[in-house]
Design an enzyme around this catalytic site. Structure first.
Site, PDB file in Angstrom:
ATOM      1  N   GLY A   1       0.817  -1.217   0.000  1.00 28.80           N
ATOM      2  CA  GLY A   1       0.000   0.000   0.000  1.00 28.80           C
ATOM      3  C   GLY A   1       0.845   1.258   0.000  1.00 28.80           C
ATOM      4  O   GLY A   1       0.445   2.289  -0.552  1.00 28.80           O
ATOM      5  N   SER A   2       2.008   1.213   0.619  1.00 28.42           N
ATOM      6  CA  SER A   2       2.889   2.390   0.628  1.00 28.42           C
ATOM      7  C   SER A   2       3.538   2.584  -0.739  1.00 28.42           C
ATOM      8  O   SER A   2       3.615   3.705  -1.249  1.00 28.42           O
ATOM      9  CB  SER A   2       3.973   2.237   1.703  1.00 28.42           C
ATOM     10  OG  SER A   2       3.381   2.277   2.977  1.00 28.42           O
TER      11      SER A   2
ATOM     12  N   SER B   1       6.877   4.247   4.233  1.00 25.30           N
ATOM     13  CA  SER B   1       6.270   3.099   4.919  1.00 25.30           C
ATOM     14  C   SER B   1       5.273   3.621   5.944  1.00 25.30           C
ATOM     15  O   SER B   1       5.658   4.319   6.887  1.00 25.30           O
ATOM     16  CB  SER B   1       7.327   2.255   5.627  1.00 25.30           C
ATOM     17  OG  SER B   1       6.699   1.322   6.490  1.00 25.30           O
TER      18      SER B   1
ATOM     19  N   SER C   1       3.595   2.096   8.330  1.00 22.70           N
ATOM     20  CA  SER C   1       3.874   1.647   9.703  1.00 22.70           C
ATOM     21  C   SER C   1       5.267   2.052  10.164  1.00 22.70           C
ATOM     22  O   SER C   1       5.516   2.225  11.351  1.00 22.70           O
ATOM     23  CB  SER C   1       3.764   0.119   9.775  1.00 22.70           C
ATOM     24  OG  SER C   1       4.755  -0.463   8.934  1.00 22.70           O
TER      25      SER C   1
ATOM     26  N   THR D   1       8.363  -1.930   8.032  1.00 23.38           N
ATOM     27  CA  THR D   1       8.370  -2.943   6.969  1.00 23.38           C
ATOM     28  C   THR D   1       9.804  -3.369   6.652  1.00 23.38           C
ATOM     29  O   THR D   1      10.651  -2.539   6.304  1.00 23.38           O
ATOM     30  CB  THR D   1       7.644  -2.387   5.721  1.00 23.38           C
ATOM     31  OG1 THR D   1       6.298  -2.127   6.122  1.00 23.38           O
ATOM     32  CG2 THR D   1       7.649  -3.362   4.574  1.00 23.38           C
TER      33      THR D   1
ATOM     34  N   ARG E   1      -3.125   1.019   3.142  1.00 20.22           N
ATOM     35  CA  ARG E   1      -3.734   1.326   1.834  1.00 20.22           C
ATOM     36  C   ARG E   1      -4.808   2.397   1.941  1.00 20.22           C
ATOM     37  O   ARG E   1      -5.128   3.060   0.958  1.00 20.22           O
ATOM     38  CB  ARG E   1      -4.312   0.050   1.207  1.00 20.22           C
ATOM     39  CG  ARG E   1      -5.446  -0.574   1.998  1.00 20.22           C
ATOM     40  CD  ARG E   1      -5.836  -1.921   1.423  1.00 20.22           C
ATOM     41  NE  ARG E   1      -6.971  -2.539   2.102  1.00 20.22           N
ATOM     42  CZ  ARG E   1      -6.893  -3.219   3.240  1.00 20.22           C
ATOM     43  NH1 ARG E   1      -5.737  -3.355   3.846  1.00 20.22           N
ATOM     44  NH2 ARG E   1      -7.982  -3.771   3.767  1.00 20.22           N
TER      45      ARG E   1
ATOM     46  N   GLU F   1      -7.075  -6.638  -1.636  1.00 16.20           N
ATOM     47  CA  GLU F   1      -7.064  -6.457  -0.181  1.00 16.20           C
ATOM     48  C   GLU F   1      -8.437  -6.106   0.409  1.00 16.20           C
ATOM     49  O   GLU F   1      -8.819  -6.663   1.429  1.00 16.20           O
ATOM     50  CB  GLU F   1      -6.045  -5.391   0.214  1.00 16.20           C
ATOM     51  CG  GLU F   1      -4.612  -5.856  -0.002  1.00 16.20           C
ATOM     52  CD  GLU F   1      -3.604  -4.879   0.559  1.00 16.20           C
ATOM     53  OE1 GLU F   1      -3.444  -4.796   1.778  1.00 16.20           O
ATOM     54  OE2 GLU F   1      -2.966  -4.168  -0.245  1.00 16.20           O
TER      55      GLU F   1
ATOM     56  N   HIS G   1       2.166  -7.067 -26.840  1.00 18.11           N
ATOM     57  CA  HIS G   1       3.345  -7.748 -27.384  1.00 18.11           C
ATOM     58  C   HIS G   1       3.572  -9.123 -26.767  1.00 18.11           C
ATOM     59  O   HIS G   1       4.591  -9.749 -27.014  1.00 18.11           O
ATOM     60  CB  HIS G   1       4.580  -6.864 -27.187  1.00 18.11           C
ATOM     61  CG  HIS G   1       4.443  -5.542 -27.886  1.00 18.11           C
ATOM     62  ND1 HIS G   1       4.834  -5.342 -29.193  1.00 18.11           N
ATOM     63  CD2 HIS G   1       3.897  -4.376 -27.476  1.00 18.11           C
ATOM     64  CE1 HIS G   1       4.560  -4.100 -29.554  1.00 18.11           C
ATOM     65  NE2 HIS G   1       3.990  -3.492 -28.526  1.00 18.11           N
TER      66      HIS G   1
ATOM     67  N   LYS H   1       3.468 -11.775   7.972  1.00 18.71           N
ATOM     68  CA  LYS H   1       4.381 -10.868   8.690  1.00 18.71           C
ATOM     69  C   LYS H   1       4.729 -11.454  10.054  1.00 18.71           C
ATOM     70  O   LYS H   1       5.871 -11.368  10.509  1.00 18.71           O
ATOM     71  CB  LYS H   1       3.742  -9.483   8.850  1.00 18.71           C
ATOM     72  CG  LYS H   1       3.740  -8.669   7.565  1.00 18.71           C
ATOM     73  CD  LYS H   1       3.248  -7.244   7.780  1.00 18.71           C
ATOM     74  CE  LYS H   1       3.277  -6.462   6.466  1.00 18.71           C
ATOM     75  NZ  LYS H   1       2.754  -5.117   6.569  1.00 18.71           N
TER      76      LYS H   1
HETATM   77  O1  PA5 Z   1      -1.893  -2.885   2.486  1.00 19.48           O
HETATM   78  C1  PA5 Z   1      -1.114  -3.379   3.291  1.00 19.48           C
HETATM   79  O2  PA5 Z   1      -1.409  -3.544   4.482  1.00 19.48           O
HETATM   80  C2  PA5 Z   1       0.247  -3.775   2.833  1.00 19.48           C
HETATM   81  O3  PA5 Z   1       0.331  -3.795   1.456  1.00 19.48           O
HETATM   82  C3  PA5 Z   1       1.299  -2.831   3.447  1.00 19.48           C
HETATM   83  O4  PA5 Z   1       1.185  -1.546   2.893  1.00 19.48           O
HETATM   84  C4  PA5 Z   1       2.690  -3.402   3.207  1.00 19.48           C
HETATM   85  O5  PA5 Z   1       2.798  -4.650   3.847  1.00 19.48           O
HETATM   86  C5  PA5 Z   1       3.784  -2.484   3.711  1.00 19.48           C
HETATM   87  O6  PA5 Z   1       3.511  -1.983   4.995  1.00 19.48           O
HETATM   88  P1  PA5 Z   1       3.724  -0.424   5.262  1.00 19.48           P
HETATM   89  O7  PA5 Z   1       2.823   0.272   4.304  1.00 19.48           O
HETATM   90  O8  PA5 Z   1       3.337  -0.224   6.690  1.00 19.48           O
HETATM   91  O9  PA5 Z   1       5.165  -0.157   5.010  1.00 19.48           O
END
Ligand code: PA5
Length: 352
Positions: free
Chosen positions: A58-59, A100, A102, A105, A152, A237, A253, A348
């Site tokens: 998500g980041s 990030s 959190s 990561t 996200r 997600e 292609h 995780k």
């Molecule tokens: O959507 C999610 O929870 C994940 O894709 C996180 O974004 C990913 O695991 C990375 O974590 P963070 O965004 O805290 O760095």
């Protein structure tokens, strides 16, 4: 399948208020842009040879979107790294943005530490965690995200903060009102996509129903390529649904030649092309020809284009917004909480 027009108690399913976070996306973007005005970067950061954005999941999406938006304006290459390794060229003239939500990561921390050792110019964008500590150790600026959600669901902060950093370095060309215009258009769209709008008038509900028993493949070109990728990750997600994204013109292609087998899967596939009024005209022509091939193979497809009068940023954000709502309704159709991502949490935990 839940009837999307007979939802009496959304909170019953949406236990952690994903809908509220989606609705707050325009506010996130405006708040972050305002906060970035007072975000100070060291004067020597202006001398750069390249930019590397570090992030996962998500980041990382914030990085991919920023990279695409800056593609035609940035005088230096911009790369997004979503792995354990930095490109060899990273050095004192590289701006490394650690992204990030959190701040904890594993992959992002590994590459951010490595970039610090290579004396790169560091910036961290995070809620805190280990990333903020490493940045402080290297005396690097930290933009702190002050918003509680799943990563996200904080895309407004993750994306806008990267844009803020890039625009301070003249790497992205944003008009004075682009952010505000985007927020206004998103709020306007929300009134057409919210749960009280019945399915026959609600594009997000219609798309969610179309995709619910299919394998969605979302495709876009240029700035719409990372937007298609965001759709895919949100369907995965929030919607708890297998989906993929593809990029035009590249898919012409290779991918096209694979549309033969397995037949049962082709019948289950749904391709959605996301068009942009800013893309090369040739891509539209390609989409029409691909459409003929898909029809012949019995693959269902649609083309969407929000055809806004606005800037590129607003076109990207409004299209993302539609996808966020679609993914939300896909969870509601299944009667599943859109927020929970048990498999990601399990993985995780096992790794730690
Ligand atoms: O959507 C999610 O929870 C994940 O894709 C996180 O974004 C990913 O695991 C990375 O974590 P963070 O965004 O805290 O760095």
């Amino acid at each position: 399948m839940t009837n999307l027009d007979q939802i009496n108690n959304l909170e019953h399913v949406d236990k952690q208020s994903m809908l509220r976070h989606i609705q707050e996306l325009p506010d996130q973007i405006e708040n972050c842009w305002e906060e970035m005005k007072s975000f100070v970067m060291p004067a020597n950061y202006i001398k750069l040879s390249n930019v590397v954005i570090l992030g996962m999941g998500g980041s990382a999406v914030g990085g991919f979107l920023a990279k695409a938006l800056a593609f035609s304006t940035s005088k230096v290459p911009i790369e997004v790294v979503n792995s354990y390794h930095l490109p060899n060229y990273v050095g004192p003239e590289t701006l490394v943005i650690g992204l990030s939500y959190s701040g904890n990561t594993e992959e992002t921390l590994t590459t951010f530490r490595e970039a610090g050792k290579k004396k790169a110019k560091l910036v961290a964008i995070t809620m805190g965690g280990e990333l903020a500590s490493i940045a402080s150790n290297f005396k690097a600026p930290v933009y702190t995200i002050n918003y509680g959600s799943q990563p996200r669901a904080a895309l407004g902060y993750l994306f806008t903060a990267v844009l803020g950093v890039l625009s301070k370095l003249d790497l992205v060309d944003l008009g004075k009102d682009d952010v505000r215009e985007s927020a206004v258009l998103m709020r306007g769209l929300a009134t057409k996509l919210n749960p009280e709008v019945p399915t026959y008038q609600n594009e997000a509900k219609k798309l969610a129903i179309t995709m619910e028993d299919k394998l969605p493949i979302i495709a876009g070109a240029g700035v719409m390529a990372p937007v298609a990728y965001r759709w895919r990750t949100q369907i995965n997600e929030n919607g708890k649904h297998l989906a993929y994204s593809l990029e035009l013109p590249e898919l012409c292609h290779n991918w096209l030649a694979g549309l033969k087998v397995p037949q049962p899967l082709l019948k289950q596939t749904y391709v959605l092309f996301i068009q942009s009024k800013h893309e090369n005209e040739r891509n539209r022509i390609r989409q029409n020809i691909i459409g003929q091939i898909l029809r012949k193979q019995g693959v269902k497809y649609d083309i969407i284009s929000l055809q806004l009068s606005g800037c590129v940023l607003s076109e990207m954000l409004v299209t993302i917004y539609l996808g966020d709502y679609v993914s939300y309704y896909m969870a509601i159709l299944k009667d599943i909480d859109p927020t929970k991502v048990e498999e990601i949490e399990y993985l995780k935990k096992q790794l730690s």
